[in-house]
Design an enzyme around this catalytic site. Structure first.
Site, PDB file in Angstrom:
ATOM      1  N   PRO A  60       0.396 -47.748  63.273  1.00 42.51           N
ATOM      2  CA  PRO A  60       0.383 -46.728  62.226  1.00 42.51           C
ATOM      3  C   PRO A  60       0.836 -45.379  62.793  1.00 42.51           C
ATOM      4  O   PRO A  60       0.792 -45.164  64.014  1.00 42.51           O
ATOM      5  CB  PRO A  60      -1.091 -46.678  61.817  1.00 42.51           C
ATOM      6  N   ASP A  61       1.246 -44.486  61.889  1.00 47.40           N
ATOM      7  CA  ASP A  61       1.739 -43.163  62.294  1.00 47.40           C
ATOM      8  C   ASP A  61       0.550 -42.212  62.461  1.00 47.40           C
ATOM      9  O   ASP A  61       0.294 -41.362  61.614  1.00 47.40           O
ATOM     10  CB  ASP A  61       2.712 -42.682  61.204  1.00 47.40           C
ATOM     11  N   LEU A  62      -0.158 -42.410  63.565  1.00 50.68           N
ATOM     12  CA  LEU A  62      -1.393 -41.634  63.809  1.00 50.68           C
ATOM     13  C   LEU A  62      -1.339 -40.914  65.159  1.00 50.68           C
ATOM     14  O   LEU A  62      -2.365 -40.764  65.824  1.00 50.68           O
ATOM     15  CB  LEU A  62      -2.604 -42.574  63.789  1.00 50.68           C
ATOM     16  N   ASN A 117      -0.207 -39.436  59.286  1.00 52.33           N
ATOM     17  CA  ASN A 117       0.995 -39.349  58.452  1.00 52.33           C
ATOM     18  C   ASN A 117       0.684 -38.544  57.191  1.00 52.33           C
ATOM     19  O   ASN A 117      -0.391 -38.692  56.585  1.00 52.33           O
ATOM     20  CB  ASN A 117       1.515 -40.750  58.098  1.00 52.33           C
TER      21      ASN A 117
END
Ligand code: SPV
Ligand code: MG
Length: 285
Positions: free
Chosen positions: A54-56, A119
């Site tokens: 994930p975009d974390l 995100n």
């Protein structure tokens, strides 16, 4: 030879709107160039997703640099690298600038959220970085570059966090005072209303970059007339490939073979062409 940094700066500063496209790998970059776009965006969302992450804020600086280097070397298009919050404090930003500049990458974009960032389109809260602290990071980036054309874009997340236009403007001015070459003003509204309000108040103090993921129907001529310098189509190539791969894999599974999909997927010959096998074979002869 004109550097990629100079090319990116020209795109931001020219009168005509520039369109750049998220490219998670070199092959995507080739297709973006082939389609006639102006430049590339190395999206933290896409590069994370292509690693099933994930975009974390999970990507390290060297992982992002590695991905960006592949993307950057694939074409002559300039690349704006999405460096999230800058991988730490001011000294991490300085090292990031040095490394990305040495790799002939056109510029970096830093966003004013607290590490680890989330995100912008994820539900739930967003933690904004202290504006003064982030302005210091922008100043560190600007001071660290060794070529004037290496672009530092400051991304304002105030609208994403629901902090309102006044706060977005305050932050944008602080970052421009700190030397940002352009402001990326992000919004998750379904129309460009917030962006238009910002542009009206901003009066073209710096070039403005937008990411119209949630307001995709904004007419480009209107965006240009309102004062947008650059549009980023951040994730469309990745989303297109996920849909296409799902469809094809589903069909193969259903049909028990690949005969039925053969005409719907790129022939091997196309890949030979894209990867310039002829040139490589000439060199090996
Ligand atoms: C990205 O593409 O990684 C971005 C844009 O930063 S967004 O997904 O809108 O945060
Ligand atoms: Mg990102």
């Amino acid at each position: 030879m004109v550097s990629k940094a100079t090319r990116l700066r020209e795109l931001l500063e020219r009168r005509a709107l520039a369109r750049i496209v998220g490219s998670r790998d070199a092959l995507t970059a080739l297709l973006v160039e082939e389609a006639g776009f102006d430049g590339l965006w190395a999206s933290s969302f896409e590069i994370s997703a292509s690693r099933a992450l994930p975009d974390l804020g999970l990507l390290t600086m060297s992982e992002l640099l590695d991905a960006c280097s592949h993307v950057n070397q694939a074409t002559g298009l300039p690349l704006l690298a999405d460096c999230d919050t800058g991988f730490g404090g001011n000294i991490n930003v300085v090292r990031t600038v040095r490394q990305f500049e040495a790799a002939d990458i056109g510029g970096i974009c830093l966003e004013d959220k607290v590490f680890p960032k989330r995100n912008s389109f994820l539900g739930g809260g967003q933690n904004l970085e202290d504006a003064g602290e982030f302005a210091g990071r922008i100043q560190a980036a600007v001071r660290a570059r060794t070529t004037a054309d290496f672009t530092v874009v400051a991304r304002v997340e105030a609208l994403i966090a629901g902090a309102g236009l006044a706060e977005a403007l305050r932050r944008a001015h602080l970052y421009a005072d700190a030397g940002a070459d352009a402001i990326l003003m992000h919004s998750k509204k379904s129309t460009p209303i917030e962006i238009l309000e910002f542009l009206q108040a901003w009066q073209a103090r710096t070039p403005v970059v937008v990411v119209p993921t949630t307001y995709p129907h904004w007419d480009l001529a209107e965006a240009e007339a309102a004062g947008v310098s650059m549009v980023i189509y951040a994730n469309h190539a990745l989303r297109a490939s996920v849909s296409a791969m799902r469809d094809v894999l589903g069909e193969i599974r259903l049909q028990g073979g690949t005969g039925g999909v053969e005409d719907t997927i790129a022939p091997m010959k196309e890949l030979f062409g894209l990867t310039q096998v002829n040139r490589w074979e000439e060199w090996s002869a």
